[in-house]
Design a protein around this motif. Structure first.
Motif, short mmCIF file in Angstrom:
data_model
loop_
_atom_site.label_atom_id
_atom_site.label_comp_id
_atom_site.label_asym_id
_atom_site.label_seq_id
_atom_site.Cartn_x
_atom_site.Cartn_y
_atom_site.Cartn_z
N ARG A 77 0.80 -1.26 0.05
CA ARG A 77 -0.02 0.02 -0.06
C ARG A 77 0.84 1.14 0.11
O ARG A 77 2.03 1.12 0.24
CB ARG A 77 -1.20 -0.05 1.23
N SER A 79 0.76 5.59 1.51
CA SER A 79 0.09 6.50 2.17
C SER A 79 0.62 7.85 1.90
O SER A 79 1.83 7.76 1.58
CB SER A 79 0.05 6.28 3.65
N SER A 83 -3.63 12.51 0.45
CA SER A 83 -5.06 12.20 0.13
C SER A 83 -4.99 11.13 1.14
O SER A 83 -4.12 10.31 1.30
CB SER A 83 -5.28 11.67 -1.18
N GLU A 84 -6.30 10.52 1.44
CA GLU A 84 -6.63 9.29 2.15
C GLU A 84 -6.72 8.08 1.48
O GLU A 84 -6.53 6.86 1.97
CB GLU A 84 -7.67 9.57 3.25
N ARG A 85 -6.93 8.19 0.02
CA ARG A 85 -7.38 7.06 -0.75
C ARG A 85 -6.39 6.96 -1.87
O ARG A 85 -6.07 7.59 -2.81
CB ARG A 85 -8.73 7.37 -1.20
N THR A 86 -5.61 5.89 -1.63
CA THR A 86 -4.95 5.22 -2.85
C THR A 86 -5.02 3.76 -3.17
O THR A 86 -5.32 3.03 -2.39
CB THR A 86 -3.31 5.70 -2.19
N GLU A 87 -4.48 3.66 -4.41
CA GLU A 87 -4.84 2.34 -4.80
C GLU A 87 -3.57 1.85 -6.02
O GLU A 87 -3.10 2.81 -6.67
CB GLU A 87 -5.99 1.85 -5.61
N TYR A 128 -6.63 9.19 -5.29
CA TYR A 128 -7.98 10.11 -5.29
C TYR A 128 -8.30 11.05 -4.24
O TYR A 128 -7.89 11.09 -3.15
CB TYR A 128 -9.01 8.76 -5.15
N ASP A 129 -9.16 11.99 -4.81
CA ASP A 129 -9.73 12.86 -3.93
C ASP A 129 -8.35 13.80 -3.24
O ASP A 129 -8.41 13.83 -1.89
CB ASP A 129 -10.66 12.38 -2.79
#
Length: 163
Positions: A77, A79, A83-87, A128-129
């Motif tokens: 993963r 961080s 952003s709080e959302r990663t993929e 994202y975001d």
């Protein structure tokens, strides 16, 4: 007598390895401070960059992961404070000939003694975001989480890969 000589040889070898490790650690630290790469032990991350994005938008993170070790690892993963959302994604070809993205739920394998390149049209990290706009010339921090360790990187915001 042979047993005592073997014990002395073993002690000398272990002491030599310990001193050698101390010397290489300080060399790594001084090299890392003067180099644009991020290094932990023998692993290095180079050419980290991401595309510009508006606040609330989407960007992608790319880099080269150098794993000269004899042991494979997995990027599990990422961080980042942006952003709080990663993929972690890979690019796939669909049945109709178009390309698309697929999330790598089990992470990205990082084979031993290999350079793995995350790039447009290949494996990459989607972010994202985005909390605040990322503009050309900015830098953004990210932490790459592997199976047993993590690596901090600083990615430049640019419109194309570093040369």
């Amino acid at each position: 007598m042979i047993l005592r000589a073997s014990a002395l040889l073993a002690t000398a070898l272990i002491g030599g390895f310990m001193l050698g490790g101390c010397g290489s650690e300080s060399a790594s630290n001084s090299d890392a401070s003067s180099s644009p790469t991020t290094s932990t032990d023998t692993v290095t991350v180079t050419n980290a960059w991401m595309r510009p994005a508006p606040e609330g938008g989407v960007t992608a993170l790319y880099f080269e992961f150098h794993n000269p070790d004899a042991t494979a690892d997995t990027l599990t993963r990422i961080s980042t404070p942006v952003s709080e959302r990663t993929e972690i994604h890979t690019t796939v070809e669909n049945d109709d000939g178009t390309t698309g993205m697929r999330e790598l739920d089990d992470g990205l394998p990082l084979p031993a003694d290999t350079v793995t390149t995350l790039h447009p049209g290949g494996p990459h990290v989607m972010i994202y975001d985005v909390d605040a706009a990322l503009t050309l010339g900015d830098t953004a921090a990210a932490t790459l989480h592997l199976s047993g360790t993590s690596h901090d990187v600083s990615a430049s915001v640019r419109s194309s890969p570093p040369q």
